[in-house]
Write an enzyme that holds these catalytic residues in place. Structure first.
Site, PDB file in Angstrom:
ATOM      1  N   ASN A  13      -0.614   3.988  -8.676  1.00  0.00           N
ATOM      2  CA  ASN A  13      -1.890   3.671  -8.036  1.00  0.00           C
ATOM      3  C   ASN A  13      -2.553   4.988  -7.628  1.00  0.00           C
ATOM      4  O   ASN A  13      -2.112   5.637  -6.683  1.00  0.00           O
ATOM      5  CB  ASN A  13      -1.611   2.783  -6.807  1.00  0.00           C
ATOM      6  N   TRP A  14      -3.592   5.362  -8.368  1.00  0.00           N
ATOM      7  CA  TRP A  14      -4.217   6.666  -8.120  1.00  0.00           C
ATOM      8  C   TRP A  14      -5.152   6.647  -6.908  1.00  0.00           C
ATOM      9  O   TRP A  14      -5.681   7.692  -6.517  1.00  0.00           O
ATOM     10  CB  TRP A  14      -5.007   7.113  -9.366  1.00  0.00           C
ATOM     11  N   LYS A  15      -5.408   5.473  -6.364  1.00  0.00           N
ATOM     12  CA  LYS A  15      -6.303   5.344  -5.196  1.00  0.00           C
ATOM     13  C   LYS A  15      -7.651   6.027  -5.484  1.00  0.00           C
ATOM     14  O   LYS A  15      -8.092   6.040  -6.620  1.00  0.00           O
ATOM     15  CB  LYS A  15      -5.619   5.876  -3.931  1.00  0.00           C
ATOM     16  N   HIS A  99      -3.901  -4.773  -1.321  1.00  0.00           N
ATOM     17  CA  HIS A  99      -3.242  -3.517  -0.919  1.00  0.00           C
ATOM     18  C   HIS A  99      -3.468  -3.296   0.579  1.00  0.00           C
ATOM     19  O   HIS A  99      -4.536  -3.612   1.106  1.00  0.00           O
ATOM     20  CB  HIS A  99      -3.804  -2.353  -1.734  1.00  0.00           C
ATOM     21  N   GLU A 101      -4.256  -0.828   2.287  1.00  0.00           N
ATOM     22  CA  GLU A 101      -5.463  -0.065   2.650  1.00  0.00           C
ATOM     23  C   GLU A 101      -6.701  -0.961   2.592  1.00  0.00           C
ATOM     24  O   GLU A 101      -7.634  -0.784   3.370  1.00  0.00           O
ATOM     25  CB  GLU A 101      -5.592   1.170   1.740  1.00  0.00           C
ATOM     26  N   GLU A 171       5.279  -3.557   0.246  1.00  0.00           N
ATOM     27  CA  GLU A 171       4.925  -2.207   0.689  1.00  0.00           C
ATOM     28  C   GLU A 171       4.842  -2.177   2.210  1.00  0.00           C
ATOM     29  O   GLU A 171       3.784  -2.485   2.780  1.00  0.00           O
ATOM     30  CB  GLU A 171       3.574  -1.804   0.102  1.00  0.00           C
ATOM     31  N   GLY A 177       2.200   6.364   2.263  1.00  0.00           N
ATOM     32  CA  GLY A 177       1.548   7.659   2.479  1.00  0.00           C
ATOM     33  C   GLY A 177       2.097   8.434   3.656  1.00  0.00           C
ATOM     34  O   GLY A 177       1.493   9.413   4.091  1.00  0.00           O
ATOM     35  N   SER A 217       5.810   5.608  -0.265  1.00  0.00           N
ATOM     36  CA  SER A 217       6.411   6.945  -0.353  1.00  0.00           C
ATOM     37  C   SER A 217       7.541   7.040  -1.380  1.00  0.00           C
ATOM     38  O   SER A 217       8.537   7.734  -1.139  1.00  0.00           O
ATOM     39  CB  SER A 217       6.890   7.405   1.029  1.00  0.00           C
ATOM     40  N   GLY A 238       2.131   5.632  -5.113  1.00  0.00           N
ATOM     41  CA  GLY A 238       0.818   6.160  -4.762  1.00  0.00           C
ATOM     42  C   GLY A 238       0.783   7.662  -4.980  1.00  0.00           C
ATOM     43  O   GLY A 238       0.627   8.142  -6.098  1.00  0.00           O
ATOM     44  N   GLY A 239       0.985   8.423  -3.909  1.00  0.00           N
ATOM     45  CA  GLY A 239       0.869   9.881  -3.939  1.00  0.00           C
ATOM     46  C   GLY A 239       1.578  10.539  -5.121  1.00  0.00           C
ATOM     47  O   GLY A 239       0.984  11.378  -5.816  1.00  0.00           O
TER      48      GLY A 239
HETATM   49  P1  PGA Z   1       2.435   6.095  -1.425  1.00  0.00           P
HETATM   50  O1  PGA Z   1       1.473   4.850  -1.706  1.00  0.00           O
HETATM   51  O2  PGA Z   1       3.423   6.136  -2.581  1.00  0.00           O
HETATM   52  O3  PGA Z   1       1.538   7.281  -1.399  1.00  0.00           O
HETATM   53  O4  PGA Z   1       3.122   5.821  -0.129  1.00  0.00           O
HETATM   54  C1  PGA Z   1       1.965   3.632  -2.195  1.00  0.00           C
HETATM   55  C2  PGA Z   1       0.848   2.650  -2.322  1.00  0.00           C
HETATM   56  O5  PGA Z   1      -0.035   2.666  -1.457  1.00  0.00           O
HETATM   57  O6  PGA Z   1       0.792   1.851  -3.273  1.00  0.00           O
END
Ligand code: PGA
Length: 262
Positions: A13-15, A99, A101, A171, A177, A217, A238-239
């Protein structure tokens, strides 16, 4: 119930990251690593603006394309929204829904999640439904209660046949994050519970085949032991997915764990 699904499913997930040039460079680097990851299902989830560009680079590679969100109507006067048919047309097969966020910053609720899950299925997209508890809920001993409420309301009234097209991503909000990954035992406890809940609702077949990802993470170190857990079928990254080497290493670690089980 044994781990029915063995092929690791690894989604990046590149956000809200990446110009077109950056998206091209990242996707190309992942495509270059793809031959070594052939035993895994790999999915890239770029921002909307890069979908077509990344989709073009992925053509014929076996790597899937997904979007980060969709609206619940198929079209109309909804300024700023993107619909399921548009995503399908852009080459997506998957779409994230709910998600944390989106829940935290954009007012997503379990009710809107349920509408979006319906919309995704209607357009022939597989929704990856995200859910997880906050640190506050975990510390109050209310993790399972929160997960159950999100699952029950977010999946709405899906039929057993429909659940086969839905993926779930656990998650924990406190792990996203933050650099603080859930331990394999913490993730497995919740994911085993989720599979049990699916079994109660939809029966053994759909529950054992369901793909349940862990996210929060995820890094190369630690992904081997997480994937070893019976109810962790892959990762939503994510990251670390913004670094092609780290993303490929996560998939390689899951494949290593997977090979040992065979
Ligand atoms: P993260 O994000 O790996 O940066 O914690 C995961 C996600 O939000 O899908």
């Amino acid at each position: 119930m044994a781990k029915a699904r063995k092929r690791p499913f690894i989604a990046g997930n590149w956000k809200m990251h990446g110009t077109l040039a950056e998206a091209r460079a990242l996707a190309s680097a992942i495509v270059a690593a793809a031959p070594e990851l052939a035993g895994a299902d790999i999915l890239l989830i770029p921002p909307f603006t890069a979908l077509t560009e990344v989709g073009g680079l992925l053509a014929g590679t076996g790597i899937g394309l997904g979007a980060q969100d969709l609206f619940w109507e198929d079209g109309g006067a909804f300024t700023g929204q993107i619909s399921g048919p548009m995503l399908k047309d852009a080459g997506c097969r998957f779409v994230l829904v709910g998600h944390s966020e989106r829940r935290q910053y954009f007012g997503e609720t379990d009710e809107t999640v349920a509408r979006k899950v319906r919309a995704a299925l209607r357009s022939g997209l597989s929704p990856i439904v995200c859910f997880g508890e906050t640190l506050e809920a975990r510390e109050a001993g209310r993790t399972i209660e929160r997960i159950d409420a999100q699952l029950d309301r977010g999946l709405g009234d899906l039929a057993a046949g429909e659940i086969a097209s839905v993926l779930l991503a656990y998650e924990p909000v406190w792990a996203i994050g933050t650099g603080r990954t859930a331990t394999p035992a913490q993730a497995e406890e919740v994911q085993a519970h989720i599979r049990g809940r699916l079994e109660e609702k939809y029966g053994n077949g759909p529950a054992s085949c369901a793909i349940i990802l862990y996210g929060g993470s995820v890094k190369p170190s630690g992904s081997y032991s997480l994937f070893k857990e019976k109810n962790i079928d892959g990762f939503l990254v994510g990251g670390a997915s913004l670094d092609a080497g780290a993303f490929a290493a996560i998939a390689a670690e899951a494949l290593r764990a997977d090979r040992e089980e065979k």
